[in-house]
Design a protein around this motif. Structure first.
Motif, PDB file in Angstrom:
ATOM      1  N   GLY A  44     -12.216   2.040  -0.630  1.00  0.00           N
ATOM      2  CA  GLY A  44     -13.006   0.877  -1.051  1.00  0.00           C
ATOM      3  C   GLY A  44     -12.171  -0.328  -1.423  1.00  0.00           C
ATOM      4  N   GLN A  45     -10.856  -0.148  -1.509  1.00  0.00           N
ATOM      5  CA  GLN A  45      -9.986  -1.258  -1.938  1.00  0.00           C
ATOM      6  C   GLN A  45      -9.505  -2.079  -0.744  1.00  0.00           C
ATOM      7  OE1 GLN A  45      -6.478   0.086  -3.978  1.00  0.00           O
ATOM      8  NE2 GLN A  45      -6.260  -1.806  -5.141  1.00  0.00           N
ATOM      9  N   ARG A  46      -9.226  -3.356  -1.002  1.00  0.00           N
ATOM     10  CA  ARG A  46      -8.697  -4.220   0.041  1.00  0.00           C
ATOM     11  C   ARG A  46      -7.396  -4.857  -0.438  1.00  0.00           C
ATOM     12  NH1 ARG A  46     -13.087  -7.097  -2.167  1.00  0.00           N
ATOM     13  NH2 ARG A  46     -12.456  -9.062  -3.121  1.00  0.00           N
ATOM     14  N   ALA A  47      -6.616  -5.376   0.521  1.00  0.00           N
ATOM     15  CA  ALA A  47      -5.358  -6.037   0.172  1.00  0.00           C
ATOM     16  C   ALA A  47      -5.051  -7.109   1.205  1.00  0.00           C
ATOM     17  CB  ALA A  47      -4.223  -5.014   0.139  1.00  0.00           C
ATOM     18  N   LEU A  48      -4.438  -8.178   0.729  1.00  0.00           N
ATOM     19  CA  LEU A  48      -3.976  -9.255   1.603  1.00  0.00           C
ATOM     20  C   LEU A  48      -2.524  -8.919   1.952  1.00  0.00           C
ATOM     21  CD1 LEU A  48      -4.853 -11.992   2.778  1.00  0.00           C
ATOM     22  CD2 LEU A  48      -4.055 -13.054   0.657  1.00  0.00           C
ATOM     23  N   VAL A  49      -2.303  -8.470   3.176  1.00  0.00           N
ATOM     24  CA  VAL A  49      -0.988  -7.927   3.526  1.00  0.00           C
ATOM     25  C   VAL A  49      -0.173  -8.970   4.289  1.00  0.00           C
ATOM     26  CG1 VAL A  49       0.201  -6.013   4.659  1.00  0.00           C
ATOM     27  CG2 VAL A  49      -2.098  -5.652   3.726  1.00  0.00           C
ATOM     28  N   PRO A  50       1.038  -9.293   3.802  1.00  0.00           N
ATOM     29  CA  PRO A  50       1.876 -10.270   4.495  1.00  0.00           C
ATOM     30  C   PRO A  50       2.455  -9.693   5.783  1.00  0.00           C
ATOM     31  CG  PRO A  50       3.070  -9.316   2.634  1.00  0.00           C
ATOM     32  CD  PRO A  50       1.668  -8.740   2.597  1.00  0.00           C
ATOM     33  N   THR A  51       2.688 -10.578   6.762  1.00  0.00           N
ATOM     34  CA  THR A  51       3.313 -10.123   8.021  1.00  0.00           C
ATOM     35  C   THR A  51       4.745 -10.631   8.152  1.00  0.00           C
ATOM     36  OG1 THR A  51       2.590 -12.051   9.281  1.00  0.00           O
ATOM     37  CG2 THR A  51       1.080 -10.161   9.212  1.00  0.00           C
ATOM     38  N   GLY A  52       5.152 -11.559   7.271  1.00  0.00           N
ATOM     39  CA  GLY A  52       6.497 -12.132   7.381  1.00  0.00           C
ATOM     40  C   GLY A  52       6.628 -13.111   8.532  1.00  0.00           C
ATOM     41  N   LEU A  53       5.491 -13.571   9.052  1.00  0.00           N
ATOM     42  CA  LEU A  53       5.497 -14.449  10.233  1.00  0.00           C
ATOM     43  C   LEU A  53       4.701 -15.710   9.972  1.00  0.00           C
ATOM     44  CD1 LEU A  53       4.495 -12.199  13.262  1.00  0.00           C
ATOM     45  CD2 LEU A  53       6.720 -13.288  12.906  1.00  0.00           C
ATOM     46  N   SER A  54       5.185 -16.824  10.505  1.00  0.00           N
ATOM     47  CA  SER A  54       4.331 -18.005  10.644  1.00  0.00           C
ATOM     48  C   SER A  54       4.418 -18.418  12.109  1.00  0.00           C
ATOM     49  CB  SER A  54       4.768 -19.126   9.695  1.00  0.00           C
ATOM     50  OG  SER A  54       6.110 -19.437   9.911  1.00  0.00           O
ATOM     51  N   GLY A 102     -12.199   4.439   4.335  1.00  0.00           N
ATOM     52  CA  GLY A 102     -12.099   5.894   4.409  1.00  0.00           C
ATOM     53  C   GLY A 102     -12.315   6.524   3.045  1.00  0.00           C
ATOM     54  N   ASP A 103     -12.152   7.861   2.998  1.00  0.00           N
ATOM     55  CA  ASP A 103     -12.391   8.533   1.713  1.00  0.00           C
ATOM     56  C   ASP A 103     -11.112   9.033   1.056  1.00  0.00           C
ATOM     57  OD1 ASP A 103     -11.902  10.491   3.537  1.00  0.00           O
ATOM     58  OD2 ASP A 103     -13.977  11.237   3.577  1.00  0.00           O
ATOM     59  N   ALA A 104      -9.954   8.625   1.620  1.00  0.00           N
ATOM     60  CA  ALA A 104      -8.678   9.025   1.015  1.00  0.00           C
ATOM     61  C   ALA A 104      -7.809   7.789   0.828  1.00  0.00           C
ATOM     62  CB  ALA A 104      -7.973  10.020   1.926  1.00  0.00           C
ATOM     63  N   PRO A 105      -6.897   7.822  -0.163  1.00  0.00           N
ATOM     64  CA  PRO A 105      -5.991   6.676  -0.323  1.00  0.00           C
ATOM     65  C   PRO A 105      -5.163   6.503   0.947  1.00  0.00           C
ATOM     66  CG  PRO A 105      -5.848   8.175  -2.205  1.00  0.00           C
ATOM     67  CD  PRO A 105      -6.666   8.875  -1.159  1.00  0.00           C
ATOM     68  N   PHE A 106      -4.828   5.242   1.271  1.00  0.00           N
ATOM     69  CA  PHE A 106      -4.034   4.953   2.472  1.00  0.00           C
ATOM     70  C   PHE A 106      -2.804   4.162   2.057  1.00  0.00           C
ATOM     71  CE2 PHE A 106      -2.836   2.262   6.063  1.00  0.00           C
ATOM     72  CZ  PHE A 106      -2.640   3.242   7.025  1.00  0.00           C
TER      73      PHE A 106
END
Ligand code: DUT
Length: 149
Positions: A44-54, A102-106
Motif C-alpha cells: 500500500g505504500q508509495r515512493a518517489l524513486v530517483p533515477t539519477g537522470l535528467s 502487492g501483499d508483501a514488502p518490496f
C-alpha cells in the motif's frame, strides 16, 4: 521517425549505466533506481524513486514512464501515475512514483530496473472556445451507457 534523446547522468547516478534499448525493436528504455540505500515499500505504500537522470527531449516529443510487467505480475509493484509524462522542456531529475499493490514488502535496490520509458510524438492542439459543439450520432453518454460491458 527519428529523434535524438539527450541524457545527462546526475552526480548520484554517475555509476549507473545509461538506459539503452535492449532489442532491435524494443519500445521502452529501462529506468534504474538511483537510491543510495535500499528502500522498502510496505504493502500500500508509495515512493518517489530517483533515477539519477535528467534529459532533453526534442520539441514535439514526450517520454512516458510506464510500469514493468514483471514487477507488476510478480510483486504487484506498479507506477502510480502511469503513464507519467516527461515534458520536452523539463530539465529536472526524472523520478518514478512506484506503489506496492502487492501483499508483501518490496525492496528497491540501487540499479534495479523499476520502470520503462517510451518516447512518443506529441501534438499540441490549437484551442478554440465555442458555444455549441457539432452534432454526432453518439452524442453524450459514455461511462457504460451502451450496456453492462
Ligand atoms: O512520472 C513522472 C511524471 C513527471 N515527472 C517530471 C517530468 C515532468 O515534465 C514534470 C511535471 O510532471 P507533471 O506535469 O505530471 O506534474 P505536475 O504535478 O503537473 O507538476 P508541475 O506543477 O511541476 O507541472 O515532472 C517525472 O519525473 N516523473
Amino acid at each position: 521517425m527519428h529523434a535524438t534523446l539527450q541524457l545527462k547522468r546526475l552526480e548520484h547516478g554517475k555509476d549507473l549505466p545509461l538506459p539503452a534499448y535492449q532489442s532491435e525493436l524494443a519500445a521502452g528504455l529501462d529506468l534504474l533506481a538511483a537510491v543510495d540505500d535500499p528502500v522498502i515499500l510496505a504493502p500500500g505504500q508509495r515512493a518517489l524513486v530517483p533515477t539519477g537522470l535528467s534529459m532533453a527531449l526534442p520539441a514535439g516529443f514526450e517520454a512516458q514512464v510506464r510500469p514493468r510487467s514483471g514487477l507488476a505480475a510478480k510483486h504487484g509493484v506498479t507506477v502510480l501515475n502511469t503513464p507519467g509524462t516527461i515534458d520536452a522542456d523539463y530539465r529536472g531529475e526524472v523520478k518514478v512514483i512506484l506503489i506496492n499493490l502487492g501483499d508483501a514488502p518490496f525492496e528497491i535496490t540501487r540499479g534495479e530496473r523499476i520502470a520503462q520509458m517510451v518516447i512518443a510524438p506529441v501534438l499540441q492542439a490549437e484551442i478554440t472556445e465555442v458555444a455549441v459543439l457539432s452534432d454526432t450520432e453518439r452524442g453524450v453518454g459514455g461511462f457504460g451507457s451502451t450496456g453492462r460491458n
